[in-house]
Design a protein around this motif. Sequence first.
Motif, PDB file in Angstrom:
ATOM      1  N   HIS A 131       0.830  -1.199   0.000  1.00  0.00           N
ATOM      2  CA  HIS A 131       0.000   0.000   0.000  1.00  0.00           C
ATOM      3  C   HIS A 131       0.868   1.255   0.000  1.00  0.00           C
ATOM      4  N   HIS A 295     -10.195  -5.469  14.361  1.00  0.00           N
ATOM      5  CA  HIS A 295      -9.373  -4.335  14.760  1.00  0.00           C
ATOM      6  C   HIS A 295      -8.527  -4.639  15.993  1.00  0.00           C
ATOM      7  N   ASP A 399     -10.051 -12.512   6.749  1.00  0.00           N
ATOM      8  CA  ASP A 399      -9.218 -11.359   7.072  1.00  0.00           C
ATOM      9  C   ASP A 399      -7.784 -11.750   6.733  1.00  0.00           C
ATOM     10  N   ASN A 404      -3.132  -4.777   5.874  1.00  0.00           N
ATOM     11  CA  ASN A 404      -2.934  -3.329   5.999  1.00  0.00           C
ATOM     12  C   ASN A 404      -1.573  -2.888   5.457  1.00  0.00           C
ATOM     13  N   ASP A 407      -1.099  -5.116  -0.551  1.00  0.00           N
ATOM     14  CA  ASP A 407      -2.292  -4.992  -1.393  1.00  0.00           C
ATOM     15  C   ASP A 407      -2.468  -6.318  -2.127  1.00  0.00           C
ATOM     16  N   GLN A 467       2.314  -6.002  13.363  1.00  0.00           N
ATOM     17  CA  GLN A 467       0.883  -5.851  13.636  1.00  0.00           C
ATOM     18  C   GLN A 467       0.649  -5.527  15.114  1.00  0.00           C
TER      19      GLN A 467
END
Length: 512
Positions: A131, A295, A399, A404, A407, A467
């Motif tokens: 990203h 989250h 997920d 994050n 991509d 993470q």
Amino acid sequence: MSSRGRPYADDREDRTAENLRSTRLDNCDFKRLSRSKSYSRVRLLRVSYRTNRYACFLILPPFAVLLITSSMILSLPPEILLLNSPASTHEITNTTRVFGLNIRGDLKESLEDSVSSPPPLEIKTMASPYHNWELFNADYHEMLKRLRIFVYPDVSMNNESSPFARVFLPHPNPLDPKIGNYFSEHAFKLALLQSSLVTRRPEEAHFFFMPFSINVMRNHRLLHSELSISNFVANYVSRISSEFEFWNASGGADHFFVCCHSVGREAASKHFGVRNNAIQITCSSSYFQRLYTAHKDIALPQVWPRLRDQVLNPPNRRTKLVFFAGRVQNSDIRQELLSLWENDTSFSIFSGHPSFPYEEGFRTSKYCLHVKGYEVNTARLVDAIHYGCIPVLISNYYDLPFANILDWSRFSIIVNQRDVAFLKNILTTVSEETYLNLYRNLGMIRKHFRWHAVPMSYDAFHMTAYQLWLRRGLRRVVALRIRRNTAFVRKKDTLGGFVLIEFLKSISKLNM
């Protein structure tokens, strides 16, 4: 839109054609009106629309134009709104069915034709598979400098001191093929203990690792069942919260555990703090799972134990279009896939083991399917990445690991389970240039899905630790100390240092 059976259709079509020919503003029919000295000249534009009457747009102040335009848009008929909607054809048909819209003529026919066509494929391949590599890389190096993790001392207990010692100890042979799908759970613990992120000073730690192994408990003669495992976890957390101050300081929000076994989703069910506050690093990372919170929790890549990396087979030596092999009994979507494409010669799809070495299917195919089984995750996803086969994910609510940062649309193809009937059309419409870009990007991200006994930069351990780093910043009460005439509350700030907040109150006042 068809005009059959509607009054004034011919007249309306003539007027529409006439308006289309008038492409320049100065060719439109304007009339200048002057009513009184209090009014300035006003230009009137006539536009034919839906009826024989003219719609008049006055040049007014901007807020009035906005108000008039909004009211006209809201007055449009449903079929006009549907035609201009960016929703997919599936969403359009669902909308019309739910709200009972009466779609007429050509619109209805065009929608029916579009439903029988494969959905449009959107793949971003020309750019980097990240990203934002620069942003991630800078923050990654900051993590290496500052992130600290405290491991509870059970991880180094004597093997003879308790019948449950091996639940906490590192696995003596993590490359044992019997571990198989649960290798990542053990590999993370081994890598963490060999990393520079571990600290022996809990007061400087950002996170606390609870080192129990769900996989070992599942194979332990005294535990094994899901009920016994969840009770064991609840009792363990109760013990460390009474022996140490760290759990109570945050309610467990800075504590985490790792699991790759499917029963791990129930491990937290018997303890409120573990269930709602602690971080679960898990392979079974499904939005649809009741005890997984995207989250808060972290997706862990499911990796099969391997001794060495593979040299990738180049694209021109991949002669098969698609490969998949696996059990179909526990998955409706796998059964549908088998019934649709088992006899297609361009597909190598097998129920169970293939007729050739399993690894060969990944090495000689362009695309390898990751299809939901009992869980959304399987080791086939990382198998495909390992062998350079473009992953095709058919697993709703997954997920994806490191999503994050990576991509996934730039090195894989994601297909909704309802579109499996269009699978061949989707894959055969991918251009050669697009495929080569996917293949190039796949080679760039392979390093993020490898485990090492001694962690290496950007490997699966460090990507998972990153993470955690993104979930830092918790402010927690560490201790309450009362001195003579003064009380101090010590809190840990987001940077890992300590801030002493002094309340200048006497003990007598505190006791009031």
